[in-house]
Design a protein around this motif. Structure first.
Motif, PDB file in Angstrom:
ATOM      1  N   PRO A 122      45.254  47.224  41.944  1.00  0.00           N
ATOM      2  CA  PRO A 122      44.233  47.262  40.895  1.00  0.00           C
ATOM      3  C   PRO A 122      44.404  48.487  39.993  1.00  0.00           C
ATOM      4  N   VAL A 123      43.911  48.378  38.778  1.00  0.00           N
ATOM      5  CA  VAL A 123      43.889  49.546  37.890  1.00  0.00           C
ATOM      6  C   VAL A 123      42.476  49.683  37.319  1.00  0.00           C
ATOM      7  N   HIS A 124      42.157  50.902  36.885  1.00  0.00           N
ATOM      8  CA  HIS A 124      40.800  51.223  36.451  1.00  0.00           C
ATOM      9  C   HIS A 124      40.690  51.019  34.941  1.00  0.00           C
ATOM     10  N   LYS A 125      39.990  49.965  34.565  1.00  0.00           N
ATOM     11  CA  LYS A 125      39.942  49.546  33.166  1.00  0.00           C
ATOM     12  C   LYS A 125      39.433  50.647  32.227  1.00  0.00           C
ATOM     13  N   LEU A 136      44.878  32.770  33.628  1.00  0.00           N
ATOM     14  CA  LEU A 136      45.684  33.131  34.801  1.00  0.00           C
ATOM     15  C   LEU A 136      44.889  32.794  36.064  1.00  0.00           C
ATOM     16  N   GLY A 137      45.572  32.249  37.063  1.00  0.00           N
ATOM     17  CA  GLY A 137      44.874  31.737  38.256  1.00  0.00           C
ATOM     18  C   GLY A 137      44.325  32.781  39.194  1.00  0.00           C
ATOM     19  N   VAL A 138      43.598  33.738  38.682  1.00  0.00           N
ATOM     20  CA  VAL A 138      42.963  34.726  39.553  1.00  0.00           C
ATOM     21  C   VAL A 138      41.532  34.954  39.066  1.00  0.00           C
ATOM     22  N   LYS A 139      40.572  34.777  39.976  1.00  0.00           N
ATOM     23  CA  LYS A 139      39.159  34.816  39.582  1.00  0.00           C
ATOM     24  C   LYS A 139      38.373  35.714  40.532  1.00  0.00           C
ATOM     25  N   ALA A 140      37.394  36.421  39.957  1.00  0.00           N
ATOM     26  CA  ALA A 140      36.461  37.186  40.786  1.00  0.00           C
ATOM     27  C   ALA A 140      35.245  36.305  41.009  1.00  0.00           C
ATOM     28  N   ILE A 141      35.077  35.813  42.238  1.00  0.00           N
ATOM     29  CA  ILE A 141      33.911  34.968  42.551  1.00  0.00           C
ATOM     30  C   ILE A 141      32.663  35.847  42.528  1.00  0.00           C
ATOM     31  N   VAL A 185      41.401  41.366  38.977  1.00  0.00           N
ATOM     32  CA  VAL A 185      41.603  40.369  37.927  1.00  0.00           C
ATOM     33  C   VAL A 185      42.145  41.055  36.677  1.00  0.00           C
ATOM     34  N   TYR A 186      41.524  42.176  36.320  1.00  0.00           N
ATOM     35  CA  TYR A 186      41.961  42.914  35.134  1.00  0.00           C
ATOM     36  C   TYR A 186      43.424  43.363  35.292  1.00  0.00           C
ATOM     37  N   ALA A 187      43.755  43.902  36.477  1.00  0.00           N
ATOM     38  CA  ALA A 187      45.108  44.420  36.705  1.00  0.00           C
ATOM     39  C   ALA A 187      46.156  43.311  36.635  1.00  0.00           C
ATOM     40  N   TRP A 188      45.843  42.157  37.218  1.00  0.00           N
ATOM     41  CA  TRP A 188      46.830  41.073  37.243  1.00  0.00           C
ATOM     42  C   TRP A 188      47.002  40.469  35.849  1.00  0.00           C
ATOM     43  N   GLN A 189      45.885  40.350  35.138  1.00  0.00           N
ATOM     44  CA  GLN A 189      45.986  39.820  33.769  1.00  0.00           C
ATOM     45  C   GLN A 189      46.778  40.795  32.898  1.00  0.00           C
ATOM     46  N   ARG A 190      46.536  42.083  33.131  1.00  0.00           N
ATOM     47  CA  ARG A 190      47.230  43.102  32.355  1.00  0.00           C
ATOM     48  C   ARG A 190      48.738  43.056  32.663  1.00  0.00           C
ATOM     49  N   ALA A 191      49.077  42.925  33.947  1.00  0.00           N
ATOM     50  CA  ALA A 191      50.497  42.899  34.332  1.00  0.00           C
ATOM     51  C   ALA A 191      51.208  41.696  33.717  1.00  0.00           C
ATOM     52  N   ASP A 200      31.751  40.505  43.333  1.00  0.00           N
ATOM     53  CA  ASP A 200      32.412  41.810  43.394  1.00  0.00           C
ATOM     54  C   ASP A 200      33.358  41.967  44.575  1.00  0.00           C
ATOM     55  N   THR A 201      33.107  41.220  45.649  1.00  0.00           N
ATOM     56  CA  THR A 201      33.950  41.411  46.834  1.00  0.00           C
ATOM     57  C   THR A 201      34.752  40.162  47.201  1.00  0.00           C
ATOM     58  N   THR A 202      34.801  39.190  46.315  1.00  0.00           N
ATOM     59  CA  THR A 202      35.573  37.980  46.615  1.00  0.00           C
ATOM     60  C   THR A 202      36.543  37.676  45.481  1.00  0.00           C
ATOM     61  N   LEU A 203      37.815  37.627  45.834  1.00  0.00           N
ATOM     62  CA  LEU A 203      38.855  37.366  44.848  1.00  0.00           C
ATOM     63  C   LEU A 203      39.546  36.059  45.217  1.00  0.00           C
ATOM     64  N   GLN A 204      39.642  35.159  44.232  1.00  0.00           N
ATOM     65  CA  GLN A 204      40.266  33.874  44.526  1.00  0.00           C
ATOM     66  C   GLN A 204      41.532  33.713  43.679  1.00  0.00           C
ATOM     67  N   VAL A 205      42.637  33.401  44.347  1.00  0.00           N
ATOM     68  CA  VAL A 205      43.915  33.236  43.654  1.00  0.00           C
ATOM     69  C   VAL A 205      44.367  31.792  43.799  1.00  0.00           C
ATOM     70  N   THR A 206      44.690  31.150  42.680  1.00  0.00           N
ATOM     71  CA  THR A 206      45.184  29.786  42.722  1.00  0.00           C
ATOM     72  C   THR A 206      46.664  29.796  42.372  1.00  0.00           C
ATOM     73  N   LEU A 207      47.447  29.118  43.199  1.00  0.00           N
ATOM     74  CA  LEU A 207      48.899  29.111  42.992  1.00  0.00           C
ATOM     75  C   LEU A 207      49.353  27.752  42.471  1.00  0.00           C
ATOM     76  N   SER A 208      50.453  27.761  41.741  1.00  0.00           N
ATOM     77  CA  SER A 208      50.976  26.491  41.230  1.00  0.00           C
ATOM     78  C   SER A 208      51.898  25.831  42.242  1.00  0.00           C
ATOM     79  N   ALA A 209      52.264  26.551  43.301  1.00  0.00           N
ATOM     80  CA  ALA A 209      53.101  25.981  44.354  1.00  0.00           C
ATOM     81  C   ALA A 209      52.645  26.571  45.680  1.00  0.00           C
ATOM     82  N   PRO A 210      52.775  25.820  46.759  1.00  0.00           N
ATOM     83  CA  PRO A 210      52.364  26.376  48.051  1.00  0.00           C
ATOM     84  C   PRO A 210      53.276  27.541  48.435  1.00  0.00           C
ATOM     85  N   LEU A 211      52.679  28.635  48.828  1.00  0.00           N
ATOM     86  CA  LEU A 211      53.481  29.825  49.105  1.00  0.00           C
ATOM     87  C   LEU A 211      52.965  30.456  50.395  1.00  0.00           C
ATOM     88  N   PRO A 212      53.551  30.066  51.542  1.00  0.00           N
ATOM     89  CA  PRO A 212      53.011  30.578  52.808  1.00  0.00           C
ATOM     90  C   PRO A 212      53.124  32.102  52.921  1.00  0.00           C
TER      91      PRO A 212
END
Lengths: 307, 541
Positions: B192-195, B160-165, B120-126, B167-179
């Motif tokens: 990931p990056v080390h905060k 940003l549509g990325v959440k840590a449910i 989550v940190y890495a994606w928000q940072r990017a 420590d081991t579950t990451l949920q990504v929400t997209l604005s469009a379906p992306l197979p």
């Protein structure tokens, strides 16, 4: 002499300033910018980048901020192309490398060149003269971009004696080929200049007087002929010194030394503004200092020159 | 209801179905004796831009980032998805919510556990305007919810549509379906990056000694423009199955020097300069190798208002495309096993079937005859020769091809093309401003799917420098985005391109390497050339 040096240094400041301003504007007028790429960056992203690096400011403001950062914080700015490093990093990593092999090349070129030239002049029209002249001409006709491939093919591929490039902390094996490649053509020029200068000096009146006094030849050469012989050599060595010290682009690229010359050219091609300006300032300052030293050296070599 | 897709979804997009997760290093054949020194040394063309996953933008840097960091998913030797930090993922019915389950034994090189929060940190940072990464566009490309607004600074990073449910579950929400979303998380920007490290060292965090990474390797040495060294990370979760101890990248700009140094035994891998492959293949069988890559090489017509009127006539465009003898270019000029191109998208792209175009089926003599006919129809002949300017960026290789093309046109059609070369940035600016008539282009796919190429010909695309506008192409590409099997749509797009000929495809790239025979498991089947040092090994000689 002190006041002369002081005056020269004082003039150097506006000179450098003019260099920076000219370079800054020329660079910005060149088509394309640091973030022009095959994948056009979306406007929102580009806006973020420009805001971060201050590229959205008017040019005069960018220049002003740049100068303030240098004078107040000694910060030469970020690199756009290498985001893990800033200009201070790039110069402090690359310059010592260029300095090492450049200085060695300078020493080799001047020591061998002057010895060859003096030897040829003393033994004028002998086999030594002919071989020195041939060697000088051959060396001069071998610029580093010809020497590079010849050296690598010979010493790396055929003989297997030396590594084909790299720096590896500046171990001697890695230094030999860059130094030979860089010094050869300068050595040739120095040998030819020294030879013709020495021949001219040896035919001059004061040498004839010295000979008439019965001074031994060795003393004539070393005490009387050497200094005036070296005058034209010195004026040639000044620019050569700056050239080899600042690193040869070709040597850097061909032997992957990691020197500054390559960063300089890359920065121009990638429009890495701050790196280009930073290295230009370094080269400019070096040129000014070395020119001053050359002029001061004249006074020592030629008693007729006084400042 | 959630659909448990695990790898089946990815397999839709991959050429081969992934039967079982391949374990790194677990695939060393039984009869192989490993070399004592497990060091892999390769040539790097240029100094890398960065090893910070958030900002890396070049090939050299991405190769390093894939070794130093590990993303949710990785690729195997054939480009198939394999688990990375994530052991598996699930997608909802319409492919807009992806849930990744992370392994609990993944560790950073300092021993800290790798958690969903790190991603989550890495994606928000990017995505953050403050970092101003040139690869922010990748976050947009992934269609992450609120991505565009966060990049613009209109919404906070936390939206940003990325959440840590947990420590081991990451949920990504997209604005469009992306197979093909799972494919996209093999890209460095998503690693990931080390905060704590970034906060402690600021912009110096990637320097050797400071850097903390979660991949199989850590950066231990870096002399810019000379070399960089990465060594085994003992904290890596799969270190037991990693074989290569040390990977050394030597920066060598000149490909001929690189070849010499390879022949002198200093390198395990280097690129072969154009034209030398046939000779080297004969002298070093098994060492000189060539395999298809995901890049194309083409010339684009300027079809915008500022372009020449003559190019608006499709007969002229077709005639020029027909008269280029691709066999001569690929076999005599390049001579590296490059495939001739009659489509924009390389045939090597997964799930892409090139259409049977008329041009591809003809013999060159037939093409030449047809070209003459078409050009005559368009009103050009010996008394009225077609004249135009063509530009390319300064390079010996491009020059050879451009000269060959102009000669072919001159001899066969009497066309007078004037060549001009420009320095790279000037060239890009000129082409981007539609200040040209015919210009060189090349594109390497960002991911193994035809849209990475065909999007360039979308009329709205920022990369469409020729300003080709075709409503059918736009419609098909739009449709493809929502389709789970877009293969036939892409074939139709190529069919339109073959009829309209907005570009002249010349050839598709090949990876042409000298690869030391003691290097085991080089992924020649991975057309994106996403390789990982952890999957390689050195064989005893």
């Amino acid at each position: 002499m002190i006041s002369y040096t002081f005056r020269r240094l004082l003039v150097a400041i506006p000179t450098l300033f003019l260099l920076v301003v000219t370079c800054f504007y020329l660079m910005h007028f060149a088509p394309g910018g640091p973030f022009t790429s095959e994948r056009p960056i979306p406007p929102a992203v580009l806006a973020n980048i420009e805001a971060r690096y201050g590229l959205d400011q008017p040019l005069w403001k960018q220049l002003w901020d740049y100068l303030v950062n240098i004078f107040v914080y000694f910060d030469f700015g970020p690199s756009f192309a290498y985001k893990d490093r800033d200009v201070n990093d790039i110069i402090s990593q690359g310059f010592p490398i260029s300095l090492t092999y450049g200085f060695l090349s300078f020493v080799v070129a001047s020591a061998v060149g002057v010895s060859l030239g003096v030897g040829a002049a003393i033994r004028h029209n002998s086999w030594l003269d002919y071989s020195a002249v041939s060697l000088g001409i051959a060396a001069q006709a071998l610029p580093n971009f010809i020497m590079g491939p010849i050296l690598i093919l010979t010493f790396t591929l055929w003989l297997g004696w030396l590594p084909g490039g790299g720096w590896n902390g500046g171990q001697w094996q890695y230094l030999i080929m860059p130094v030979i490649a860089l010094s050869t053509s300068f050595m040739g020029s120095i040998a030819r200049i020294t030879r013709s200068s020495m021949l001219e000096v040896l035919n001059s009146n004061f040498i004839r007087t010295a000979r008439a006094k019965g001074l031994p030849e060795r003393q004539i050469i070393w005490r009387h002929a050497m200094k005036p012989t070296l005058l034209p050599v010195i004026s040639y060595l000044g620019p050569v010194f700056v050239y080899v010290l600042t690193g040869s682009v070709f040597v850097d690229i061909y032997f992957s030394t990691g020197g500054l010359g390559q960063s300089y050219v890359n920065s121009a091609l990638t429009r890495d503004y701050a790196v280009l300006l930073g290295v230009t300032i370094l080269y400019g300052a070096l040129t000014i200092i070395v020119n001053l030293l050359t002029d001061l050296a004249y006074a020592w070599f030629d008693p007729k020159i006084r400042y | 209801m959630t659909m448990h897709t695990k790898y089946s979804l990815a397999a839709l997009l991959c050429s081969t179905m992934l039967a079982a997760p391949a374990l790194a290093g677990g695939h060393i054949p039984a009869d192989v004796t490993l070399a004592e020194d497990q060091t892999f040394t390769y040539r790097q063309l240029d100094e890398f831009s960065s090893v910070d996953p958030g900002v890396v933008e070049d090939v050299s840097g991405s190769e390093m980032v894939r070794d130093l960091f590990e993303g949710l998913m990785s690729q195997d030797a054939d480009g198939n998805l394999v688990p990375g930090v994530a052991t598996h993922f699930e997608a909802n019915d319409d492919n807009t919510v992806y849930t990744f389950t992370l392994r609990d034994n993944a560790k950073w090189s300092n021993g800290d556990p790798v958690t969903a929060g790190d991603f989550v940190y890495a994606w928000q940072r990017a995505a953050s305007p403050a970092l101003a990464s040139p690869y922010q566009w990748y976050i947009e490309l992934m269609s992450i919810e609120n991505g565009s607004a966060v990049i613009k600074g209109d919404k906070p990073l936390s939206d940003l549509g990325v959440k840590a449910i947990n420590d081991t579950t990451l949920q990504v929400t997209l604005s469009a379906p992306l197979p093909y979303f799972p494919q996209m998380v093999t890209h460095g920007t998503t690693f990931p990056v080390h905060k704590a490290t970034i906060e402690a060292h600021g912009s110096d965090w990637t320097k050797p000694g400071n850097i903390v990474s979660n991949g199989a390797y850590v950066l231990t040495e870096h002399l810019p423009n000379e070399r960089s060294v990465r060594e085994r990370n003992p904290m890596y979760w799969d270190d037991a199955n990693t074989t290569i101890d040390k990977t050394v990248a030597l920066v060598i700009n000149d490909e001929n020097v690189a070849l010499t140094r390879f022949l002198a035994g200093e390198l395990d891998r280097t690129e072969i300069p154009a034209g030398q492959f046939p000779r080297l293949k004969e002298e070093y069988p098994g060492v000189a190798i060539s395999f298809p890559r995901l890049c194309n090489y083409y010339y684009t017509f300027n079809l915008s208002d500022s372009g020449p009127e003559v190019f608006k006539d499709v007969r002229v465009r077709k005639a020029l495309a027909l008269a280029v003898d691709r066999k001569i270019i690929t076999e005599n000029v390049l001579a590296g096993g490059q495939p001739q191109a009659y489509t924009f998208t390389p045939a090597a792209v997964a799930e892409f079937t090139p259409p049977e175009t008329e041009m591809a089926k003809m013999a060159q003599a037939e093409r030449d005859a047809m070209a003459k006919e078409l050009l005559a129809e368009a009103g050009f002949g010996p008394n009225n020769p077609l004249q135009f300017d063509m530009i390319y960026n300064t390079s010996d290789g491009h020059k050879k091809i451009a000269v060959a093309m102009t000669q072919m046109w001159k001899q066969k059609l009497g066309v007078e093309a004037t060549l001009a070369n420009m320095e790279w940035k000037v060239f890009l600016e000129t082409r981007g401003n539609q200040d040209f008539e015919l210009a060189r282009g090349a594109w390497c796919g960002d991911y193994n799917e035809a849209s990475t190429f065909l999007d360039l010909l979308d009329s709205e695309s920022g990369y469409n420098d020729g300003k080709f506008v075709n409503a059918d192409v736009d419609g098909l590409l739009e449709q493809a985005k929502l389709s789970t099997d877009a293969s036939s749509l892409y074939t139709q797009v190529e069919q339109i391109i073959a009829e309209e000929m907005p570009i002249i495809p010349i050839y598709h790239y090949a990876g042409v390497y000298m690869m030391d025979s003691d290097v085991g498991n080089w992924p020649v089947g991975n057309v994106e050339q996403n390789w990982y040092s952890k999957d390689l090994y050195k064989i005893a000689e």
